[in-house]
Design an enzyme around this catalytic site. Structure first.
Site, short mmCIF file in Angstrom:
data_model
loop_
_atom_site.label_atom_id
_atom_site.label_comp_id
_atom_site.label_asym_id
_atom_site.label_seq_id
_atom_site.Cartn_x
_atom_site.Cartn_y
_atom_site.Cartn_z
N TYR A 138 0.90 -1.17 0.00
CA TYR A 138 0.00 0.00 0.00
C TYR A 138 0.93 1.21 0.00
O TYR A 138 0.91 2.01 0.90
CB TYR A 138 -0.83 -0.10 1.28
N HIS A 143 -2.20 7.57 -3.19
CA HIS A 143 -3.35 6.67 -3.04
C HIS A 143 -3.78 6.58 -1.57
O HIS A 143 -4.97 6.71 -1.25
CB HIS A 143 -3.01 5.28 -3.57
N TYR A 254 -13.88 -5.52 6.20
CA TYR A 254 -12.44 -5.40 6.46
C TYR A 254 -12.07 -5.14 7.92
O TYR A 254 -10.92 -5.31 8.30
CB TYR A 254 -11.80 -4.37 5.53
N THR A 359 -1.98 0.27 -5.15
CA THR A 359 -2.48 1.16 -6.20
C THR A 359 -1.52 2.32 -6.42
O THR A 359 -1.09 2.97 -5.47
CB THR A 359 -3.86 1.72 -5.78
CA CA Z 1 -4.23 -3.40 -3.84
#
Ligand code: CA
Length: 425
Positions: A138, A143, A254, A359
Protein backbone atom coordinates in the site's frame (compact mmCIF):
# COMPACT_ATOMS: atom_id res chain seq x y z
CA UNK A 1 24.94 -2.33 -17.15
CA UNK A 2 24.37 -5.34 -19.39
CA UNK A 3 25.54 -5.06 -23.01
CA UNK A 4 22.05 -6.36 -23.90
CA UNK A 5 20.69 -2.92 -22.84
CA UNK A 6 22.78 -0.96 -25.36
CA UNK A 7 20.39 1.55 -27.02
CA UNK A 8 22.15 1.15 -30.38
CA UNK A 9 21.33 -2.58 -30.72
CA UNK A 10 19.05 -3.54 -33.59
CA UNK A 11 17.52 -6.93 -34.35
CA UNK A 12 17.08 -8.76 -37.65
CA UNK A 13 13.51 -9.39 -36.44
CA UNK A 14 11.36 -6.42 -37.44
CA UNK A 15 10.37 -4.35 -34.41
CA UNK A 16 7.95 -1.46 -34.93
CA UNK A 17 8.76 1.79 -33.11
CA UNK A 18 5.66 1.49 -30.90
CA UNK A 19 6.41 -2.15 -29.98
CA UNK A 20 6.87 -3.06 -26.31
CA UNK A 21 9.40 -5.72 -27.25
CA UNK A 22 12.58 -4.42 -28.88
CA UNK A 23 15.88 -6.30 -28.51
CA UNK A 24 16.65 -4.30 -25.32
CA UNK A 25 13.67 -5.86 -23.50
CA UNK A 26 13.55 -9.68 -23.99
CA UNK A 27 10.94 -10.52 -21.32
CA UNK A 28 10.20 -14.13 -20.39
CA UNK A 29 6.81 -15.85 -20.53
CA UNK A 30 5.05 -19.18 -20.96
CA UNK A 31 3.13 -19.87 -24.16
CA UNK A 32 1.54 -22.67 -26.11
CA UNK A 33 0.23 -23.04 -29.64
CA UNK A 34 -2.28 -25.36 -31.32
CA UNK A 35 0.63 -27.75 -32.01
CA UNK A 36 2.84 -27.30 -28.95
CA UNK A 37 2.84 -27.96 -25.23
CA UNK A 38 3.47 -25.04 -22.84
CA UNK A 39 7.06 -23.80 -22.94
CA UNK A 40 9.30 -20.82 -22.21
CA UNK A 41 9.43 -17.98 -24.70
CA UNK A 42 10.93 -14.52 -25.06
CA UNK A 43 9.04 -11.71 -26.78
CA UNK A 44 10.69 -9.92 -29.73
CA UNK A 45 8.63 -7.55 -31.89
CA UNK A 46 5.46 -9.39 -32.90
CA UNK A 47 7.09 -12.78 -32.33
CA UNK A 48 7.92 -15.20 -29.55
CA UNK A 49 11.28 -16.93 -29.52
CA UNK A 50 10.84 -20.56 -28.39
CA UNK A 51 13.72 -21.19 -25.97
CA UNK A 52 13.14 -24.95 -25.92
CA UNK A 53 13.97 -25.03 -29.65
CA UNK A 54 17.12 -22.93 -29.16
CA UNK A 55 18.22 -25.10 -26.23
CA UNK A 56 17.88 -28.33 -28.24
CA UNK A 57 20.05 -26.72 -30.93
CA UNK A 58 22.67 -26.25 -28.17
CA UNK A 59 22.57 -22.46 -28.46
CA UNK A 60 22.77 -22.02 -24.67
CA UNK A 61 26.01 -23.98 -24.34
CA UNK A 62 27.80 -20.63 -23.88
CA UNK A 63 26.15 -20.14 -20.46
CA UNK A 64 28.64 -19.94 -17.55
CA UNK A 65 27.96 -23.56 -16.59
CA UNK A 66 25.81 -26.42 -17.95
CA UNK A 67 22.18 -26.48 -16.78
CA UNK A 68 19.15 -28.70 -17.32
CA UNK A 69 17.60 -27.43 -20.56
CA UNK A 70 14.26 -29.12 -19.84
CA UNK A 71 13.53 -25.98 -17.76
CA UNK A 72 12.42 -24.49 -21.10
CA UNK A 73 9.77 -27.18 -21.61
CA UNK A 74 7.91 -26.52 -18.36
CA UNK A 75 4.52 -24.85 -17.97
CA UNK A 76 5.93 -22.31 -15.49
CA UNK A 77 9.10 -20.24 -15.26
CA UNK A 78 9.95 -21.32 -11.69
CA UNK A 79 12.51 -24.02 -12.68
CA UNK A 80 14.24 -21.58 -15.05
CA UNK A 81 14.38 -18.62 -12.66
CA UNK A 82 15.50 -20.98 -9.85
CA UNK A 83 18.73 -21.47 -11.80
CA UNK A 84 19.79 -18.07 -10.50
CA UNK A 85 20.77 -14.74 -12.02
CA UNK A 86 24.16 -15.88 -13.42
CA UNK A 87 22.24 -18.26 -15.71
CA UNK A 88 19.09 -16.24 -16.40
CA UNK A 89 21.14 -13.13 -17.18
CA UNK A 90 23.48 -15.14 -19.42
CA UNK A 91 20.48 -16.62 -21.26
CA UNK A 92 19.12 -13.10 -21.88
CA UNK A 93 22.54 -12.00 -23.20
CA UNK A 94 22.88 -15.06 -25.47
CA UNK A 95 19.41 -14.33 -26.90
CA UNK A 96 20.38 -10.69 -27.39
CA UNK A 97 23.48 -11.81 -29.36
CA UNK A 98 21.45 -14.25 -31.48
CA UNK A 99 18.90 -11.58 -32.39
CA UNK A 100 21.37 -8.83 -33.30
CA UNK A 101 21.10 -7.64 -36.90
CA UNK A 102 24.66 -8.60 -37.80
CA UNK A 103 24.58 -12.10 -36.23
CA UNK A 104 23.87 -14.70 -38.97
CA UNK A 105 23.79 -17.77 -36.68
CA UNK A 106 19.99 -17.90 -36.30
CA UNK A 107 19.12 -15.24 -38.89
CA UNK A 108 20.39 -17.32 -41.82
CA UNK A 109 19.48 -20.76 -40.44
CA UNK A 110 16.10 -21.05 -42.17
CA UNK A 111 14.96 -24.31 -40.59
CA UNK A 112 15.86 -23.37 -37.03
CA UNK A 113 14.46 -19.86 -37.44
CA UNK A 114 11.11 -21.19 -38.67
CA UNK A 115 10.92 -23.59 -35.72
CA UNK A 116 11.95 -21.02 -33.11
CA UNK A 117 9.94 -17.92 -34.13
CA UNK A 118 6.22 -18.01 -33.48
CA UNK A 119 3.80 -15.18 -34.20
CA UNK A 120 2.39 -13.83 -30.93
CA UNK A 121 -1.10 -13.79 -32.43
CA UNK A 122 -0.85 -17.53 -33.07
CA UNK A 123 0.08 -18.35 -29.47
CA UNK A 124 -1.76 -18.41 -26.17
CA UNK A 125 0.02 -16.85 -23.21
CA UNK A 126 -0.30 -18.70 -19.91
CA UNK A 127 0.30 -17.65 -16.31
CA UNK A 128 4.10 -17.24 -16.38
CA UNK A 129 4.89 -18.52 -12.91
CA UNK A 130 3.48 -20.73 -10.21
CA UNK A 131 2.87 -18.19 -7.44
CA UNK A 132 3.29 -19.76 -3.99
CA UNK A 133 2.59 -16.51 -2.11
CA UNK A 134 1.13 -13.13 -2.91
CA UNK A 135 1.60 -10.00 -0.85
CA UNK A 136 -0.02 -6.65 -1.59
CA UNK A 137 1.56 -3.45 -0.33
CA UNK A 138 0.00 0.00 0.00
CA UNK A 139 3.00 2.08 -0.98
CA UNK A 140 1.68 5.06 -2.95
CA UNK A 141 1.41 8.12 -0.75
CA UNK A 142 -1.07 9.74 -3.14
CA UNK A 143 -3.35 6.67 -3.04
CA UNK A 144 -3.16 6.21 0.74
CA UNK A 145 -3.83 9.94 1.19
CA UNK A 146 -6.85 9.90 -1.14
CA UNK A 147 -8.34 6.90 0.66
CA UNK A 148 -7.64 8.51 4.03
CA UNK A 149 -9.39 11.73 2.97
CA UNK A 150 -12.45 9.83 1.68
CA UNK A 151 -12.89 7.38 4.55
CA UNK A 152 -11.32 9.05 7.57
CA UNK A 153 -10.01 12.48 8.40
CA UNK A 154 -8.82 14.87 5.66
CA UNK A 155 -6.55 16.56 8.19
CA UNK A 156 -4.88 13.27 9.15
CA UNK A 157 -5.30 11.24 5.99
CA UNK A 158 -2.27 9.01 6.52
CA UNK A 159 -2.40 6.67 9.51
CA UNK A 160 0.47 7.12 12.02
CA UNK A 161 2.38 4.01 10.84
CA UNK A 162 2.30 4.81 7.11
CA UNK A 163 5.57 6.76 6.78
CA UNK A 164 7.43 4.38 9.09
CA UNK A 165 6.81 1.06 7.35
CA UNK A 166 5.55 -0.22 3.99
CA UNK A 167 2.03 -1.31 5.00
CA UNK A 168 0.94 -4.60 3.39
CA UNK A 169 -1.17 -7.74 3.79
CA UNK A 170 -1.03 -11.33 2.57
CA UNK A 171 -3.34 -11.81 -0.41
CA UNK A 172 -4.71 -14.86 -2.22
CA UNK A 173 -2.36 -16.49 -4.78
CA UNK A 174 -4.77 -19.12 -6.19
CA UNK A 175 -7.01 -16.58 -7.94
CA UNK A 176 -4.25 -14.70 -9.80
CA UNK A 177 -4.90 -15.13 -13.51
CA UNK A 178 -3.12 -14.19 -16.71
CA UNK A 179 -4.24 -11.28 -18.89
CA UNK A 180 -7.27 -12.14 -21.03
CA UNK A 181 -8.97 -14.31 -18.40
CA UNK A 182 -12.52 -13.05 -17.72
CA UNK A 183 -13.59 -12.46 -14.11
CA UNK A 184 -17.13 -12.82 -12.79
CA UNK A 185 -18.53 -9.99 -10.72
CA UNK A 186 -18.30 -11.33 -7.16
CA UNK A 187 -21.26 -11.97 -4.91
CA UNK A 188 -20.99 -11.10 -1.26
CA UNK A 189 -22.28 -9.39 1.85
CA UNK A 190 -22.69 -5.66 1.84
CA UNK A 191 -24.34 -3.28 4.23
CA UNK A 192 -25.67 0.19 3.47
CA UNK A 193 -24.81 2.78 6.13
CA UNK A 194 -28.45 3.26 7.10
CA UNK A 195 -29.34 -0.48 7.06
CA UNK A 196 -29.57 -2.48 10.26
CA UNK A 197 -28.46 -5.76 8.70
CA UNK A 198 -26.31 -6.79 5.73
CA UNK A 199 -27.71 -8.08 2.46
CA UNK A 200 -26.33 -10.58 -0.06
CA UNK A 201 -25.91 -10.16 -3.82
CA UNK A 202 -23.63 -9.07 -6.65
CA UNK A 203 -21.03 -6.41 -5.81
CA UNK A 204 -22.22 -2.98 -6.96
CA UNK A 205 -18.94 -1.09 -6.60
CA UNK A 206 -16.47 -3.13 -8.65
CA UNK A 207 -13.10 -1.45 -9.13
CA UNK A 208 -9.65 -2.00 -10.58
CA UNK A 209 -6.38 -1.12 -8.86
CA UNK A 210 -3.48 -0.09 -11.11
CA UNK A 211 -0.42 -1.81 -9.66
CA UNK A 212 2.91 -3.33 -10.60
CA UNK A 213 4.28 -6.47 -9.00
CA UNK A 214 7.72 -8.02 -8.65
CA UNK A 215 8.42 -11.73 -8.73
CA UNK A 216 11.17 -13.21 -6.61
CA UNK A 217 13.67 -15.56 -8.26
CA UNK A 218 15.50 -16.85 -5.21
CA UNK A 219 14.27 -18.45 -1.99
CA UNK A 220 15.39 -17.78 1.59
CA UNK A 221 15.38 -19.92 4.74
CA UNK A 222 12.88 -19.26 7.50
CA UNK A 223 14.62 -17.16 10.13
CA UNK A 224 16.71 -15.13 7.70
CA UNK A 225 16.15 -11.68 6.26
CA UNK A 226 17.07 -9.69 3.15
CA UNK A 227 18.71 -6.26 3.44
CA UNK A 228 17.72 -3.38 1.17
CA UNK A 229 21.25 -3.58 -0.33
CA UNK A 230 20.76 -7.25 -1.33
CA UNK A 231 17.10 -7.03 -2.42
CA UNK A 232 17.81 -6.72 -6.15
CA UNK A 233 19.53 -10.13 -6.10
CA UNK A 234 16.17 -11.68 -5.18
CA UNK A 235 13.97 -9.82 -7.68
CA UNK A 236 13.68 -11.62 -11.03
CA UNK A 237 11.38 -9.14 -12.77
CA UNK A 238 8.14 -7.18 -12.89
CA UNK A 239 4.62 -7.50 -14.32
CA UNK A 240 1.56 -5.27 -14.49
CA UNK A 241 -1.02 -6.16 -11.86
CA UNK A 242 -4.75 -5.41 -11.61
CA UNK A 243 -5.91 -5.98 -8.04
CA UNK A 244 -9.66 -6.16 -8.76
CA UNK A 245 -11.54 -4.84 -5.73
CA UNK A 246 -15.18 -5.06 -4.61
CA UNK A 247 -15.44 -1.80 -2.67
CA UNK A 248 -18.85 -2.46 -1.06
CA UNK A 249 -17.87 -5.96 0.10
CA UNK A 250 -14.51 -4.62 1.32
CA UNK A 251 -16.11 -1.80 3.28
CA UNK A 252 -18.30 -4.12 5.37
CA UNK A 253 -15.85 -7.01 5.89
CA UNK A 254 -12.44 -5.40 6.46
CA UNK A 255 -12.78 -4.46 10.13
CA UNK A 256 -10.66 -5.40 12.07
CA UNK A 257 -8.40 -7.72 10.04
CA UNK A 258 -8.28 -6.22 6.55
CA UNK A 259 -9.15 -7.24 2.97
CA UNK A 260 -10.70 -10.68 2.33
CA UNK A 261 -13.51 -11.55 -0.14
CA UNK A 262 -13.50 -8.01 -1.52
CA UNK A 263 -10.11 -8.88 -3.07
CA UNK A 264 -9.70 -12.65 -3.46
CA UNK A 265 -12.13 -13.26 -6.34
CA UNK A 266 -9.43 -12.50 -8.91
CA UNK A 267 -6.31 -10.52 -9.73
CA UNK A 268 -4.86 -10.17 -13.23
CA UNK A 269 -1.21 -10.06 -14.31
CA UNK A 270 0.45 -9.34 -17.64
CA UNK A 271 1.99 -12.44 -19.26
CA UNK A 272 5.57 -11.22 -19.83
CA UNK A 273 7.99 -10.85 -16.94
CA UNK A 274 10.29 -7.91 -17.71
CA UNK A 275 13.59 -8.60 -15.97
CA UNK A 276 15.17 -6.22 -13.50
CA UNK A 277 18.19 -6.19 -15.86
CA UNK A 278 16.04 -4.85 -18.75
CA UNK A 279 14.70 -2.11 -16.45
CA UNK A 280 18.18 -1.03 -15.29
CA UNK A 281 18.44 2.03 -17.62
CA UNK A 282 15.12 3.37 -16.27
CA UNK A 283 16.08 3.65 -12.61
CA UNK A 284 15.31 7.01 -10.99
CA UNK A 285 15.67 8.53 -7.53
CA UNK A 286 13.06 7.65 -4.93
CA UNK A 287 10.93 10.38 -3.36
CA UNK A 288 12.41 12.04 -0.25
CA UNK A 289 11.30 10.15 2.86
CA UNK A 290 10.45 12.37 5.80
CA UNK A 291 10.55 11.52 8.68
CA UNK A 292 13.72 9.49 8.41
CA UNK A 293 13.07 5.73 8.27
CA UNK A 294 14.54 3.17 10.67
CA UNK A 295 18.03 1.91 9.72
CA UNK A 296 16.83 -1.45 8.29
CA UNK A 297 14.64 0.45 5.78
CA UNK A 298 17.32 2.85 4.51
CA UNK A 299 18.24 2.24 0.87
CA UNK A 300 21.08 3.57 -1.30
CA UNK A 301 21.04 4.57 -4.96
CA UNK A 302 18.25 4.84 -7.48
CA UNK A 303 15.56 2.40 -6.36
CA UNK A 304 12.52 3.66 -8.24
CA UNK A 305 11.74 3.05 -11.92
CA UNK A 306 10.30 5.43 -14.49
CA UNK A 307 7.50 3.29 -15.93
CA UNK A 308 4.60 5.14 -17.60
CA UNK A 309 1.27 3.46 -16.88
CA UNK A 310 -2.24 3.78 -18.23
CA UNK A 311 -5.67 2.27 -17.72
CA UNK A 312 -8.28 2.03 -20.46
CA UNK A 313 -11.92 1.00 -20.08
CA UNK A 314 -13.44 -0.71 -23.13
CA UNK A 315 -17.25 -1.08 -23.01
CA UNK A 316 -18.78 -4.09 -24.77
CA UNK A 317 -20.19 -2.13 -27.71
CA UNK A 318 -18.82 1.35 -27.19
CA UNK A 319 -15.70 3.42 -27.67
CA UNK A 320 -12.93 3.01 -25.14
CA UNK A 321 -11.46 5.68 -22.88
CA UNK A 322 -8.12 6.01 -21.11
CA UNK A 323 -9.18 6.89 -17.57
CA UNK A 324 -5.78 7.10 -15.86
CA UNK A 325 -2.15 7.85 -16.70
CA UNK A 326 0.22 7.26 -13.83
CA UNK A 327 3.86 6.28 -13.23
CA UNK A 328 5.60 3.65 -11.10
CA UNK A 329 8.20 6.27 -10.11
CA UNK A 330 5.67 7.86 -7.72
CA UNK A 331 5.98 4.99 -5.20
CA UNK A 332 6.96 6.27 -1.74
CA UNK A 333 8.28 2.86 -0.63
CA UNK A 334 10.56 1.09 -3.12
CA UNK A 335 10.79 -2.66 -3.79
CA UNK A 336 14.03 -3.05 -1.81
CA UNK A 337 12.35 -1.52 1.24
CA UNK A 338 9.28 -3.71 0.76
CA UNK A 339 11.37 -6.90 0.63
CA UNK A 340 13.56 -5.85 3.56
CA UNK A 341 10.49 -5.08 5.66
CA UNK A 342 8.72 -8.29 4.61
CA UNK A 343 11.64 -10.45 5.78
CA UNK A 344 13.01 -8.45 8.72
CA UNK A 345 11.12 -10.73 11.14
CA UNK A 346 12.57 -13.88 9.53
CA UNK A 347 9.71 -14.57 7.10
CA UNK A 348 11.05 -16.76 4.27
CA UNK A 349 10.35 -16.07 0.60
CA UNK A 350 9.87 -18.53 -2.30
CA UNK A 351 10.74 -18.58 -5.99
CA UNK A 352 7.72 -17.21 -7.85
CA UNK A 353 6.28 -15.17 -4.98
CA UNK A 354 4.45 -12.08 -6.18
CA UNK A 355 4.73 -8.74 -4.37
CA UNK A 356 2.33 -6.07 -5.58
CA UNK A 357 3.01 -2.38 -5.12
CA UNK A 358 -0.42 -1.21 -4.07
CA UNK A 359 -2.48 1.16 -6.20
CA UNK A 360 -0.19 3.58 -8.04
CA UNK A 361 -1.79 7.01 -7.95
CA UNK A 362 -0.06 10.16 -9.15
CA UNK A 363 -0.57 13.70 -7.89
CA UNK A 364 -3.43 14.73 -10.20
CA UNK A 365 -6.96 13.26 -10.64
CA UNK A 366 -6.13 12.01 -14.17
CA UNK A 367 -3.31 9.93 -12.64
CA UNK A 368 -5.34 8.20 -9.92
CA UNK A 369 -5.06 4.41 -10.03
CA UNK A 370 -8.60 3.30 -9.11
CA UNK A 371 -12.18 4.27 -9.94
CA UNK A 372 -12.73 4.89 -6.21
CA UNK A 373 -10.37 7.84 -6.52
CA UNK A 374 -11.10 8.83 -10.15
CA UNK A 375 -14.86 9.11 -9.45
CA UNK A 376 -14.20 10.15 -5.83
CA UNK A 377 -16.50 7.50 -4.33
CA UNK A 378 -18.93 7.90 -7.23
CA UNK A 379 -19.42 11.65 -6.68
CA UNK A 380 -17.61 12.60 -9.93
CA UNK A 381 -18.56 10.00 -12.56
CA UNK A 382 -16.60 9.98 -15.78
CA UNK A 383 -18.36 10.18 -19.14
CA UNK A 384 -17.45 7.60 -21.75
CA UNK A 385 -17.32 8.47 -25.49
CA UNK A 386 -20.68 6.67 -25.95
CA UNK A 387 -22.31 9.00 -23.40
CA UNK A 388 -22.63 6.42 -20.63
CA UNK A 389 -21.20 7.18 -17.20
CA UNK A 390 -18.79 5.19 -15.08
CA UNK A 391 -18.48 5.49 -11.32
CA UNK A 392 -17.17 1.93 -11.12
CA UNK A 393 -16.80 -0.99 -13.57
CA UNK A 394 -19.93 -2.33 -15.32
CA UNK A 395 -20.62 -5.88 -16.53
CA UNK A 396 -18.95 -6.63 -19.88
CA UNK A 397 -16.46 -3.75 -19.49
CA UNK A 398 -12.89 -4.72 -20.25
CA UNK A 399 -10.12 -2.99 -18.25
CA UNK A 400 -6.72 -2.85 -19.95
CA UNK A 401 -3.53 -1.73 -18.21
CA UNK A 402 -0.34 -0.93 -20.10
CA UNK A 403 3.13 0.16 -19.05
CA UNK A 404 6.31 1.19 -20.79
CA UNK A 405 9.65 2.93 -20.23
CA UNK A 406 11.31 5.27 -22.71
CA UNK A 407 14.85 6.68 -22.75
CA UNK A 408 17.64 7.33 -25.30
CA UNK A 409 15.38 6.25 -28.18
CA UNK A 410 14.60 2.89 -26.55
CA UNK A 411 11.05 1.98 -25.57
CA UNK A 412 10.44 -1.21 -23.62
CA UNK A 413 7.03 -2.28 -22.40
CA UNK A 414 5.05 -4.88 -20.53
CA UNK A 415 2.36 -5.81 -23.07
CA UNK A 416 -1.21 -5.77 -21.80
CA UNK A 417 -2.85 -6.68 -18.51
CA UNK A 418 -6.45 -7.09 -19.61
CA UNK A 419 -9.57 -8.49 -17.99
CA UNK A 420 -13.29 -8.48 -18.82
CA UNK A 421 -15.93 -8.39 -16.11
CA UNK A 422 -18.71 -10.92 -16.66
CA UNK A 423 -22.07 -10.80 -14.84
CA UNK A 424 -22.23 -12.36 -11.37
CA UNK A 425 -22.71 -16.14 -11.34
CA1 CA B 1 -4.23 -3.40 -3.84
Amino acid sequence: MSKANNPSLKSWVEVKPESDFPIQNLPFGIFKTADSTPRVGVAIGEYILDLSVLAKAKLFDKAPWPFDITVFEQRELNPFISLGKPITTAVREIISDLLQAENAELRDHAELKTAALIKQNEAEMLLPVHIPNYTDFYSSQEHATNVGIMFRDPANALLPNWKHLPVGYHGRASSIVVSGTPIHRPNGQTKANEALFPSFGPCRLLDFELEMAFITGRATELGTSISTAKADEYIFGLVLFNDWSARDIQKWEYVPLGPFLGKNFGSTISPWIVTLEALEPFRVDSPMQEPEVLPYLKSEGKKNYDIQLEVEIIPENGKSKVVSQSNFKYMYWNMAQQLAHHTVNGCNICVGDLYASGTISGPTPDSYGSMLEISWQGKRPITMPDGTERKFILDNDTVVMRGHCEKDGVRIGFGECSGKILPAI
